[in-house]
Motif scaffolding. Sequence first.
Motif, PDB file in Angstrom:
ATOM      1  N   MET A  98       4.302   0.588  25.066  1.00 13.86           N
ATOM      2  CA  MET A  98       4.169   0.807  26.274  1.00 13.86           C
ATOM      3  C   MET A  98       4.578   2.059  26.607  1.00 13.86           C
ATOM      4  SD  MET A  98       6.656  -1.256  29.090  1.00 13.86           S
ATOM      5  CE  MET A  98       6.356  -2.930  28.147  1.00 13.86           C
ATOM      6  N   ALA A  99       3.907   2.501  27.832  1.00 10.54           N
ATOM      7  CA  ALA A  99       4.103   3.800  28.477  1.00 10.54           C
ATOM      8  C   ALA A  99       5.585   3.969  29.068  1.00 10.54           C
ATOM      9  CB  ALA A  99       3.192   4.301  29.406  1.00 10.54           C
ATOM     10  N   SER A 100       6.151   5.164  28.635  1.00  8.43           N
ATOM     11  CA  SER A 100       7.447   5.426  29.356  1.00  8.43           C
ATOM     12  C   SER A 100       7.306   5.911  30.780  1.00  8.43           C
ATOM     13  CB  SER A 100       8.282   6.490  28.549  1.00  8.43           C
ATOM     14  OG  SER A 100       9.275   7.164  29.455  1.00  8.43           O
ATOM     15  N   SER A 101       8.066   4.907  31.759  1.00 11.60           N
ATOM     16  CA  SER A 101       7.960   5.276  33.255  1.00 11.60           C
ATOM     17  C   SER A 101       8.531   6.665  33.568  1.00 11.60           C
ATOM     18  CB  SER A 101       8.536   4.180  34.005  1.00 11.60           C
ATOM     19  OG  SER A 101       9.987   4.191  33.591  1.00 11.60           O
ATOM     20  N   MET A 102       9.189   7.443  32.854  1.00 17.36           N
ATOM     21  CA  MET A 102       9.934   8.614  33.223  1.00 17.36           C
ATOM     22  C   MET A 102       9.440   9.811  32.524  1.00 17.36           C
ATOM     23  SD  MET A 102      13.742   7.415  33.364  1.00 17.36           S
ATOM     24  CE  MET A 102      13.876   6.516  31.783  1.00 17.36           C
ATOM     25  N   ASN A 103       8.279   9.563  31.411  1.00 17.13           N
ATOM     26  CA  ASN A 103       7.847  10.627  30.717  1.00 17.13           C
ATOM     27  C   ASN A 103       6.219  10.783  30.977  1.00 17.13           C
ATOM     28  OD1 ASN A 103       7.800  12.651  28.347  1.00 17.13           O
ATOM     29  ND2 ASN A 103       7.487  10.848  26.932  1.00 17.13           N
ATOM     30  N   LEU A 104       6.048  12.054  31.371  1.00 11.87           N
ATOM     31  CA  LEU A 104       4.738  12.651  31.751  1.00 11.87           C
ATOM     32  C   LEU A 104       3.927  13.252  30.613  1.00 11.87           C
ATOM     33  CD1 LEU A 104       5.230  13.338  35.481  1.00 11.87           C
ATOM     34  CD2 LEU A 104       4.792  11.284  34.338  1.00 11.87           C
ATOM     35  N   TYR A 105       2.771  13.089  30.376  1.00 14.37           N
ATOM     36  CA  TYR A 105       1.916  13.847  29.832  1.00 14.37           C
ATOM     37  C   TYR A 105       0.946  14.622  30.684  1.00 14.37           C
ATOM     38  CZ  TYR A 105      -2.678  14.720  27.172  1.00 14.37           C
ATOM     39  OH  TYR A 105      -3.704  15.374  26.991  1.00 14.37           O
ATOM     40  N   ILE A 106       0.773  15.734  30.133  1.00 12.35           N
ATOM     41  CA  ILE A 106       0.029  16.953  31.267  1.00 12.35           C
ATOM     42  C   ILE A 106      -0.879  17.369  30.564  1.00 12.35           C
ATOM     43  CG2 ILE A 106       0.275  18.947  32.795  1.00 12.35           C
ATOM     44  CD1 ILE A 106       3.425  17.132  32.193  1.00 12.35           C
ATOM     45  N   GLY A 107      -2.259  17.035  30.780  1.00  7.93           N
ATOM     46  CA  GLY A 107      -3.322  17.692  30.059  1.00  7.93           C
ATOM     47  C   GLY A 107      -4.060  18.827  30.756  1.00  7.93           C
ATOM     48  N   ASN A 108      -4.980  19.606  29.991  1.00  9.85           N
ATOM     49  CA  ASN A 108      -5.704  20.803  30.679  1.00  9.85           C
ATOM     50  C   ASN A 108      -4.896  21.883  31.156  1.00  9.85           C
ATOM     51  OD1 ASN A 108      -8.341  21.242  30.573  1.00  9.85           O
ATOM     52  ND2 ASN A 108      -8.552  20.832  32.676  1.00  9.85           N
ATOM     53  N   LEU A 109      -3.837  22.070  30.447  1.00  8.38           N
ATOM     54  CA  LEU A 109      -2.843  23.176  30.775  1.00  8.38           C
ATOM     55  C   LEU A 109      -3.585  24.522  30.670  1.00  8.38           C
ATOM     56  CD1 LEU A 109       0.697  21.964  29.709  1.00  8.38           C
ATOM     57  CD2 LEU A 109      -0.354  22.312  31.972  1.00  8.38           C
ATOM     58  N   PRO A 110      -3.332  25.519  31.484  1.00  5.15           N
ATOM     59  CA  PRO A 110      -4.179  26.764  31.124  1.00  5.15           C
ATOM     60  C   PRO A 110      -3.397  27.413  29.729  1.00  5.15           C
ATOM     61  CG  PRO A 110      -2.744  26.789  33.253  1.00  5.15           C
ATOM     62  CD  PRO A 110      -2.930  25.431  32.807  1.00  5.15           C
ATOM     63  N   PRO A 111      -4.128  28.250  29.214  1.00  4.17           N
ATOM     64  CA  PRO A 111      -3.448  28.693  27.808  1.00  4.17           C
ATOM     65  C   PRO A 111      -2.197  29.566  28.058  1.00  4.17           C
ATOM     66  CG  PRO A 111      -5.559  29.818  28.271  1.00  4.17           C
ATOM     67  CD  PRO A 111      -5.387  28.919  29.072  1.00  4.17           C
ATOM     68  N   ASN A 112      -1.859  30.305  29.084  1.00  2.00           N
ATOM     69  CA  ASN A 112      -0.841  31.199  29.376  1.00  2.00           C
ATOM     70  C   ASN A 112       0.148  30.182  29.949  1.00  2.00           C
ATOM     71  OD1 ASN A 112      -2.387  30.799  31.715  1.00  2.00           O
ATOM     72  ND2 ASN A 112      -1.694  32.932  32.423  1.00  2.00           N
ATOM     73  N   CYS A 113       0.070  28.930  30.054  1.00  5.16           N
ATOM     74  CA  CYS A 113       1.358  28.180  30.556  1.00  5.16           C
ATOM     75  C   CYS A 113       2.409  27.900  29.777  1.00  5.16           C
ATOM     76  CB  CYS A 113       0.667  26.734  30.990  1.00  5.16           C
ATOM     77  SG  CYS A 113       1.944  25.700  31.794  1.00  5.16           S
ATOM     78  N   THR A 114       3.699  28.338  30.169  1.00  3.02           N
ATOM     79  CA  THR A 114       4.892  28.344  29.181  1.00  3.02           C
ATOM     80  C   THR A 114       5.790  26.996  29.542  1.00  3.02           C
ATOM     81  OG1 THR A 114       6.372  29.845  30.628  1.00  3.02           O
ATOM     82  CG2 THR A 114       4.631  30.752  29.062  1.00  3.02           C
ATOM     83  N   ASP A 115       6.764  27.046  29.196  1.00  2.00           N
ATOM     84  CA  ASP A 115       7.887  26.213  29.389  1.00  2.00           C
ATOM     85  C   ASP A 115       8.508  26.378  30.785  1.00  2.00           C
ATOM     86  OD1 ASP A 115       7.511  24.855  26.962  1.00  2.00           O
ATOM     87  OD2 ASP A 115       9.540  25.514  25.954  1.00  2.00           O
ATOM     88  N   ASP A 116       8.750  27.348  31.127  1.00  2.00           N
ATOM     89  CA  ASP A 116       9.061  28.079  32.510  1.00  2.00           C
ATOM     90  C   ASP A 116       8.200  27.650  33.587  1.00  2.00           C
ATOM     91  OD1 ASP A 116      11.428  28.943  31.388  1.00  2.00           O
ATOM     92  OD2 ASP A 116      10.800  31.230  31.256  1.00  2.00           O
ATOM     93  N   THR A 117       6.844  27.908  33.314  1.00  2.00           N
ATOM     94  CA  THR A 117       5.841  27.683  34.411  1.00  2.00           C
ATOM     95  C   THR A 117       5.722  26.207  34.493  1.00  2.00           C
ATOM     96  OG1 THR A 117       4.356  29.687  33.190  1.00  2.00           O
ATOM     97  CG2 THR A 117       3.176  27.970  34.619  1.00  2.00           C
ATOM     98  N   LEU A 118       5.907  25.303  33.483  1.00  2.00           N
ATOM     99  CA  LEU A 118       5.681  23.938  33.492  1.00  2.00           C
ATOM    100  C   LEU A 118       7.068  23.381  34.373  1.00  2.00           C
ATOM    101  CD1 LEU A 118       3.751  21.925  32.316  1.00  2.00           C
ATOM    102  CD2 LEU A 118       5.452  21.501  30.462  1.00  2.00           C
ATOM    103  N   ARG A 119       8.299  23.917  34.155  1.00  2.00           N
ATOM    104  CA  ARG A 119       9.618  23.739  34.941  1.00  2.00           C
ATOM    105  C   ARG A 119       9.224  24.147  36.514  1.00  2.00           C
ATOM    106  NH1 ARG A 119      14.429  22.142  33.681  1.00  2.00           N
ATOM    107  NH2 ARG A 119      13.986  22.703  31.522  1.00  2.00           N
TER     108      ARG A 119
END
Length: 224
Positions: free
Chosen positions: A1-22
């Motif tokens: 079952m999928a977690s209702s609090m955990n997200l998958y983000i696909g197709n991120l640009p190659p220069n996306c960092t953890d800071d950018t995601l935040r």
Amino acid sequence: MASSMNLYIGNLPPNCTDDTLRTLFEPYGTIVTLKALRDKGIGFVQYADAAAAASAIAAMNNVEVDGKVLLVKLADRNAGPKHAGKGGAAAPKVHVPRAPAPVDPNATDNLYVNNIPLTWSEADLNMLFGTYGPVVSSVVLKQKGSGQSKGAALVRFPDGATASTVVAALNGSMVEGATSPLEVRYADREQGAKARKAGGPGPAPGAYTQPPRYDPYQRAPPPA
């Protein structure tokens, strides 16, 4: 079952960092942990509650970031961020995210859910849908005679606002054990009641039931 609090983000640009995601996802709620996998172009964000995750999906799915259109959905239970770190690449240019989807004025409190795993019970429904609000009732629709699941269900919430949030968050998402994305939509009130009584989903909302066809050659019944 999928977690209702955990997200998958696909197709991120190659220069996306953890800071950018935040920066992208922190406006929608408290983030517990996150991780951008730059070599794969994907990332994971775990929120402290399901409501924040639902808001992020509604606001960020299909948003363009540095030429890439993001895919934001619930992550599989076994997937997710393991470590939150920092990257050194420049943050990508970000288009202004859409505001969270407003509550549908036509929303009802009863939802029809299709493509659930055939092994699911009401307990599984309550576990998934209960993260968005109190579940008033839930029922797995079953075949007459065999009692086997039809892969569909009805889930009722206290109000249409909660149901509207669930539709925005879960419609089109994949859950573990399913072969197709979930179809989550408002159930027709009359057909939903018949389905709960008869054990089947009934016609889709707005479906037209054709009246009996008149046969001019049919023999008339004998007089009384």
